[in-house]
Design an enzyme around this catalytic site. Sequence first.
Site, PDB file in Angstrom:
ATOM      1  N   ASP A 210       7.351   4.005   3.110  1.00  0.00           N
ATOM      2  CA  ASP A 210       7.900   5.227   3.693  1.00  0.00           C
ATOM      3  C   ASP A 210       9.355   4.984   4.082  1.00  0.00           C
ATOM      4  O   ASP A 210      10.237   5.194   3.269  1.00  0.00           O
ATOM      5  CB  ASP A 210       7.032   5.797   4.819  1.00  0.00           C
ATOM      6  CG  ASP A 210       6.543   4.769   5.820  1.00  0.00           C
ATOM      7  OD1 ASP A 210       7.261   3.806   6.123  1.00  0.00           O
ATOM      8  OD2 ASP A 210       5.421   4.942   6.334  1.00  0.00           O
TER       9      ASP A 210
ATOM     10  N   ASP B  39      -5.029   2.534   7.216  1.00  0.00           N
ATOM     11  CA  ASP B  39      -5.836   2.676   8.430  1.00  0.00           C
ATOM     12  C   ASP B  39      -5.167   3.521   9.502  1.00  0.00           C
ATOM     13  O   ASP B  39      -3.974   3.781   9.474  1.00  0.00           O
ATOM     14  CB  ASP B  39      -6.115   1.295   9.031  1.00  0.00           C
ATOM     15  CG  ASP B  39      -4.880   0.686   9.675  1.00  0.00           C
ATOM     16  OD1 ASP B  39      -4.907   0.435  10.896  1.00  0.00           O
ATOM     17  OD2 ASP B  39      -3.876   0.456   8.971  1.00  0.00           O
TER      18      ASP B  39
ATOM     19  N   ASP C 156       0.829  -1.205   0.000  1.00  0.00           N
ATOM     20  CA  ASP C 156       0.000   0.000   0.000  1.00  0.00           C
ATOM     21  C   ASP C 156       0.858   1.247   0.000  1.00  0.00           C
ATOM     22  O   ASP C 156       0.628   2.174  -0.761  1.00  0.00           O
ATOM     23  CB  ASP C 156      -0.987   0.001   1.180  1.00  0.00           C
ATOM     24  CG  ASP C 156      -0.323  -0.207   2.535  1.00  0.00           C
ATOM     25  OD1 ASP C 156       0.904  -0.448   2.599  1.00  0.00           O
ATOM     26  OD2 ASP C 156      -1.036  -0.137   3.556  1.00  0.00           O
TER      27      ASP C 156
ATOM     28  N   ARG D 277      -9.953   2.059   6.551  1.00  0.00           N
ATOM     29  CA  ARG D 277      -9.550   1.312   5.352  1.00  0.00           C
ATOM     30  C   ARG D 277     -10.623   1.328   4.262  1.00  0.00           C
ATOM     31  O   ARG D 277     -10.324   1.231   3.089  1.00  0.00           O
ATOM     32  CB  ARG D 277      -9.265  -0.156   5.696  1.00  0.00           C
ATOM     33  CG  ARG D 277      -8.085  -0.382   6.583  1.00  0.00           C
ATOM     34  CD  ARG D 277      -7.813  -1.894   6.699  1.00  0.00           C
ATOM     35  NE  ARG D 277      -6.926  -2.214   7.794  1.00  0.00           N
ATOM     36  CZ  ARG D 277      -5.603  -2.123   7.752  1.00  0.00           C
ATOM     37  NH1 ARG D 277      -5.019  -1.692   6.665  1.00  0.00           N
ATOM     38  NH2 ARG D 277      -4.876  -2.444   8.794  1.00  0.00           N
TER      39      ARG D 277
END
Length: 181
Positions: free
Chosen positions: A108, A164, A105, A170
């Site tokens: 980072d 989330d 998803d 979500r």
Amino acid sequence: MKEITLFDKTFKTFIPNEKIEEAIDQVADKLNKDFEGCTDIPVLLCILNGSIMFTSELMKRLTFNCAFASMKLSSYNGTESTGEVKQLLGPTCSLKGKRVIVVEDIVDTGNTIVALDRIIREMGAEDVKICTMLLKPDMYDKDIQLDYVAMEIPNAFIVGFGLDYNELGRNYKDIYVIKEQ
């Protein structure tokens, strides 16, 4: 601009669904070109829970045969990365000798990607490609190549489209960012 409240935080619309869908179209086009005519069956590895919506939308657009598997890792507590990646589940099929397309998803710090790459290679995968819906380029400083990136975003905490805040948010089709108080 739509707002949602999850627990103690208010979020505002950041990326509308139309832009998400366009970005997924572009990633799917690249994957389809790269895997066109492949005779093996690559494994699309959905990293739960966050990438389930991205994986679902991506799969609908793929024109080559692929297997599906899932795996669950954890590195977040609330809005902060713990810096520690834990494998909670899977993968749900053997990856030995397979080409694996990891579907994430968000990337980072890259700690999860480093752990995933190591785990998947230790399981005997022939090749590992990384596909992420979102990348925070200001945060990512790892050496592992990200092969398919749908969108780059600034370093902000976001929810929606699979992402989330303590398991809430979500289900929203848009992506939201924390509203400054």
